[in-house]
Each structure stands twice: as C-alpha cells, then as structure tokens.
Design a protein around this motif. Structure first.
Motif, PDB file in Angstrom:
ATOM      1  N   PRO A 286       0.943  -1.305   0.060  1.00 56.54           N
ATOM      2  CA  PRO A 286       0.063  -0.061   0.029  1.00 56.54           C
ATOM      3  C   PRO A 286       0.924   1.230  -0.005  1.00 56.54           C
ATOM      4  CG  PRO A 286       0.007  -1.053   2.086  1.00 56.54           C
ATOM      5  CD  PRO A 286       0.682  -2.146   1.496  1.00 56.54           C
ATOM      6  N   SER A 287       2.072   1.399   0.446  1.00 56.94           N
ATOM      7  CA  SER A 287       2.941   2.411   0.486  1.00 56.94           C
ATOM      8  C   SER A 287       4.234   1.872   0.225  1.00 56.94           C
ATOM      9  CB  SER A 287       2.674   3.178   1.795  1.00 56.94           C
ATOM     10  OG  SER A 287       3.833   4.060   2.209  1.00 56.94           O
ATOM     11  N   MET A 288       5.194   2.790  -0.289  1.00 60.34           N
ATOM     12  CA  MET A 288       6.665   2.581  -0.491  1.00 60.34           C
ATOM     13  C   MET A 288       7.494   3.317   0.352  1.00 60.34           C
ATOM     14  SD  MET A 288       6.416   0.276  -2.538  1.00 60.34           S
ATOM     15  CE  MET A 288       8.337   0.119  -3.374  1.00 60.34           C
ATOM     16  N   GLU A 289       6.955   3.768   1.466  1.00 59.89           N
ATOM     17  CA  GLU A 289       7.569   4.717   2.541  1.00 59.89           C
ATOM     18  C   GLU A 289       8.293   3.861   3.541  1.00 59.89           C
ATOM     19  OE1 GLU A 289       8.106   8.086   2.173  1.00 59.89           O
ATOM     20  OE2 GLU A 289       7.013   7.913   0.305  1.00 59.89           O
ATOM     21  N   ARG A 290       9.546   4.391   3.781  1.00 56.49           N
ATOM     22  CA  ARG A 290      10.136   3.485   5.093  1.00 56.49           C
ATOM     23  C   ARG A 290      10.149   2.005   4.914  1.00 56.49           C
ATOM     24  NH1 ARG A 290      11.674   7.043   8.905  1.00 56.49           N
ATOM     25  NH2 ARG A 290      11.071   9.202   8.983  1.00 56.49           N
ATOM     26  N   ILE A 291      10.609   1.749   3.672  1.00 51.04           N
ATOM     27  CA  ILE A 291      10.520   0.201   3.643  1.00 51.04           C
ATOM     28  C   ILE A 291      11.784  -0.501   4.208  1.00 51.04           C
ATOM     29  CG2 ILE A 291      10.778  -1.469   1.770  1.00 51.04           C
ATOM     30  CD1 ILE A 291       8.156  -0.385   1.756  1.00 51.04           C
ATOM     31  N   SER A 292      11.385  -1.555   4.563  1.00 51.15           N
ATOM     32  CA  SER A 292      12.668  -2.552   5.019  1.00 51.15           C
ATOM     33  C   SER A 292      12.500  -3.702   3.871  1.00 51.15           C
ATOM     34  CB  SER A 292      12.153  -3.192   6.406  1.00 51.15           C
ATOM     35  OG  SER A 292      13.336  -4.018   6.883  1.00 51.15           O
ATOM     36  N   ILE A 293      13.786  -3.751   3.471  1.00 51.68           N
ATOM     37  CA  ILE A 293      13.845  -4.827   2.148  1.00 51.68           C
ATOM     38  C   ILE A 293      15.351  -5.622   2.316  1.00 51.68           C
ATOM     39  CG2 ILE A 293      15.109  -3.053   0.830  1.00 51.68           C
ATOM     40  CD1 ILE A 293      14.073  -4.106  -1.585  1.00 51.68           C
ATOM     41  N   MET A 294      14.797  -6.896   1.850  1.00 49.13           N
ATOM     42  CA  MET A 294      16.131  -7.947   1.893  1.00 49.13           C
ATOM     43  C   MET A 294      16.363  -8.427   0.706  1.00 49.13           C
ATOM     44  SD  MET A 294      16.338 -11.675   3.828  1.00 49.13           S
ATOM     45  CE  MET A 294      16.701 -11.240   5.402  1.00 49.13           C
ATOM     46  N   ASP A 295      17.618  -8.438   0.436  1.00 55.76           N
ATOM     47  CA  ASP A 295      18.150  -9.446  -0.862  1.00 55.76           C
ATOM     48  C   ASP A 295      18.497 -10.740  -0.326  1.00 55.76           C
ATOM     49  OD1 ASP A 295      19.642 -10.386  -2.900  1.00 55.76           O
ATOM     50  OD2 ASP A 295      20.211  -8.369  -3.635  1.00 55.76           O
ATOM     51  N   PHE A 296      17.674 -11.776  -0.361  1.00 58.64           N
ATOM     52  CA  PHE A 296      18.100 -13.101  -0.242  1.00 58.64           C
ATOM     53  C   PHE A 296      18.975 -13.662  -1.082  1.00 58.64           C
ATOM     54  CE2 PHE A 296      16.325 -17.645  -0.042  1.00 58.64           C
ATOM     55  CZ  PHE A 296      16.948 -17.883   1.179  1.00 58.64           C
ATOM     56  N   GLY A 297      20.450 -13.836  -0.992  1.00 59.61           N
ATOM     57  CA  GLY A 297      21.238 -14.197  -1.924  1.00 59.61           C
ATOM     58  C   GLY A 297      21.842 -13.177  -2.633  1.00 59.61           C
ATOM     59  N   CYS A 298      22.386 -12.264  -1.783  1.00 67.06           N
ATOM     60  CA  CYS A 298      22.873 -10.863  -2.469  1.00 67.06           C
ATOM     61  C   CYS A 298      24.241 -10.813  -3.146  1.00 67.06           C
ATOM     62  CB  CYS A 298      22.878  -9.813  -1.414  1.00 67.06           C
ATOM     63  SG  CYS A 298      24.089 -10.051  -0.184  1.00 67.06           S
TER      64      CYS A 298
END
Length: 352
Positions: free
Chosen positions: A159-171
């Motif tokens: 619903p929103s792209m603000e203050r997102i916490s994102i993980m690259d699984f296999g970075c």
C-alpha cells in the motif's frame, strides 16, 4: 550422540564415504596380515628381505608394518584434502557451514574495487562478481534493470513505499542491492543482504556504507530476525538451487515478512528446462544437470530436484509453483522471465 550424527551427515558426502570405505578396507587388510604373521613361523630378517611374499605387494607389506592409528589419521587427512581439491564447490565459493575447511582463517585479499564515474558505490572487482557480464557498465545495467522490476512488482502489492525494510536473499556482492542506495538516502529505507558466500559478504562489509546490513547465512533455514521484520524479500537464482528444505525456507521467509509483505523470487520452470535443452551441448549444462536434461526434451515430472550438496538444480512446472507455494502465501503469481538477462520465471506472492 552429536558426534555420531555429524559422522552420519559426513558420510552423505560421496568423497568422504569413498575414503571411509577405503580406510575400512585397509584396516581389515591390516588385521588379516597381523593374524597371518602371528600364525606363520618366524623368519629371519635376512630371509624376509630376500624372499618377499608373492601374494602381497610391497605396499601391502608397508601397510602391515604401519600402526593402525597412523592409517586412520592418514585416511582422515586424505578425506580433508579430497574435500578441498575434488569436492570443490563449497570451499570455492567460501560458503559457511557448521564446520570450517581450515584450521586458521585470515582476512581475504581482494583486488582493488572498481570506481565508475557517477556511481556512489564502488563495484566489486571481476573476481568477486557472480554471474556473467562483460563490462562494468553491463554489470551496473543488469542490477539496475532487475531493481526496477522488483520495485514494479512491490508497488503492485504494497500500500505504501515509504520507510521500506527490504532484504536481498542471496545478495552476492550487491549487484542488485547497491541500486537501492538512493532509497536509503532519500526515503530512509532499511536494506539487508544475506548470502552463503562469506567472501562476497566480506567484500561488501569492507566497501559498502554501514547503512547496508549484510551478513553471512548458512544452508540451514534459520534467520536472525524477529517476526514481521521486512516489507520486501527478493532473491534471484536462489530457489533455483535449494533442493533441500525449500519448504522450510519458504516458511522462514514468511515468518520474517510483515503481514501483507511481498516475496519476489526467481525459479526454474518449463521455460528454463527448454533453455537448458537448447544448450545441452554446453559442458556447464551437462555438468550441472547430468543425462536427464539431455535425454528428456520436456520436463518429465511436475518437479525435478537434481544434484547433491555440491551442485543442484531445482525445476517446478508453473502450476506446481502456484500449488506448492500457495500453501504458505497468498496471491501467488508466476511471471514470464524478464526480456533481458534471464531465462528464469519470477514468482510474486504476499504474506497473509
């Protein structure tokens, strides 16, 4: 009990199993030679040197004079060398496991990072890049292209792209993750990268800003995060190689996703199978998939898990992905491979 369990696990490695069998065979031969020696008449040293037993080779005679413990120690050392030289995938990629390959580990030595005008972050030297790219610009374009696709799928779900916490699984060394740096600086995104390649993580730790939380994972589906931590978890060409415990990995990723969070992963489906069939003469394809991919022009079953701890490939038919992954996530969709860089389908799903 733990020692017995670890021993049983080690015997699943073909190289260790083979050497274990060789050791046991040698020990049986030593015991047989000891029994033979005890029952035979004692001979003088001169006669023994001039009259070797015709039924035993010089090697067997040398073994017979060796101490049993020395033979066992030699077999163990040979097994370790076999792992390091012949069974190469794990140490080659510097994967972390519950055991290490060396008695002493020193910091890795890297080539100089690559600087490109206009890029805020350095590029890894070619030796620390995973995947096939011909130039620095191609490496940057590939990562940026897939970053944009990830953002597009995420906007469709969140619903929103603000203050997102994102993980690259296999970075790996940050090929995609680096391109979220503007979101870190401008929108206070929290970015995390995990990979089983300790060397690649060490490169990022030394060359990326501290805002990038990176750590070395393991093959065990346990991650050091609280429930409901991440809005987005993406991974490129990871579930394509998770033959073991893939369902437990899905559940672990679901645990650390926030409710409504989005999972984005690439997978092998019929499309990838066709790609490998078309490239069946490539030695890398033959080495990775064996005769099955060559002898079957179409996927022979709903799913195929091929390989062992060293190398493995995982294929699902598209409808099986939806059925299997739909047990753990809502709104599971399988999208065609991107137009550039990849033959893998992308799966987008939402945590309930």
């Amino acid at each position: 009990m733990i020692r017995n369990a670890l021993r049983a696990m080690s015997l699943a490695v073909p190289a260790i199993k083979r050497l274990s069998d060789q050791r046991d065979s040698l020990l049986r031969e030593v015991e047989a030679l000891k029994a033979e020696k005890a029952s035979a008449p004692r001979q003088t040293a001169e006669m023994r040197s001039r009259t070797p037993a015709p039924s035993r080779s010089n090697d067997s005679a040398a073994i017979a004079r060796s101490d049993v413990e020395a033979i066992v120690a030699h077999a163990i050392e040979a097994a370790k060398q076999d792992i390091r030289s012949e069974y190469t995938s794990l140490p080659r990629f510097a994967y972390h496991l519950p055991f290490d390959y060396e008695m002493q580990t020193m910091p890795p030595v890297f080539d100089e990072p690559v600087r490109v005008d206009g890029e805020p972050l350095p590029l890894p030297p070619v030796a620390e890049r995973h995947g096939s790219t011909t130039t620095d610009q191609d490496y940057l374009d590939w990562g940026r292209y897939e970053r944009d696709i990830i953002l597009g799928y995420a906007r469709d779900v969140l619903p929103s792209m603000e203050r997102i916490s994102i993980m690259d699984f296999g970075c790996s060394s940050g090929r995609i993750l680096r391109h979220f740096y503007p979101e870190v600086k401008e929108n206070q995104w929290q970015v995390t990268g995990v990979d089983v390649s300790a060397r690649r993580i060490e490169w990022m730790r030394r060359n990326f800003p501290p805002e990038f939380q990176v750590y070395t994972g393991s093959f065990l589906p346990v991650m050091p995060f609280e429930d409901n931590t991440f809005d987005i978890i993406y991974g490129m060409s990871v579930f394509t190689h998770i033959k073991y415990l893939w369902d437990l990995w899905l559940l672990e990723l679901r645990r650390i996703l926030k409710p409504g969070g989005v999972l984005i992963q690439s997978v092998h489906t019929e499309h990838a199978w066709d790609y490998f069939v078309d490239h069946a003469d490539d030695p890398a394809v033959r080495d990775s998939l064996g005769p099955m991919i060559i002898n079957h022009k179409q996927m022979p079953a709903d799913f195929v898990y091929y390989g062992d701890l060293d190398k493995n490939q995982v294929f699902w038919k598209k409808d099986i992905v939806v059925e299997f992954w739909g047990r753990y996530f809502d709104d599971v969709k399988v999208y065609p491979p991107p137009e550039r860089y990849s033959y893998q389908n992308w799966v987008v799903a939402r945590k309930p």
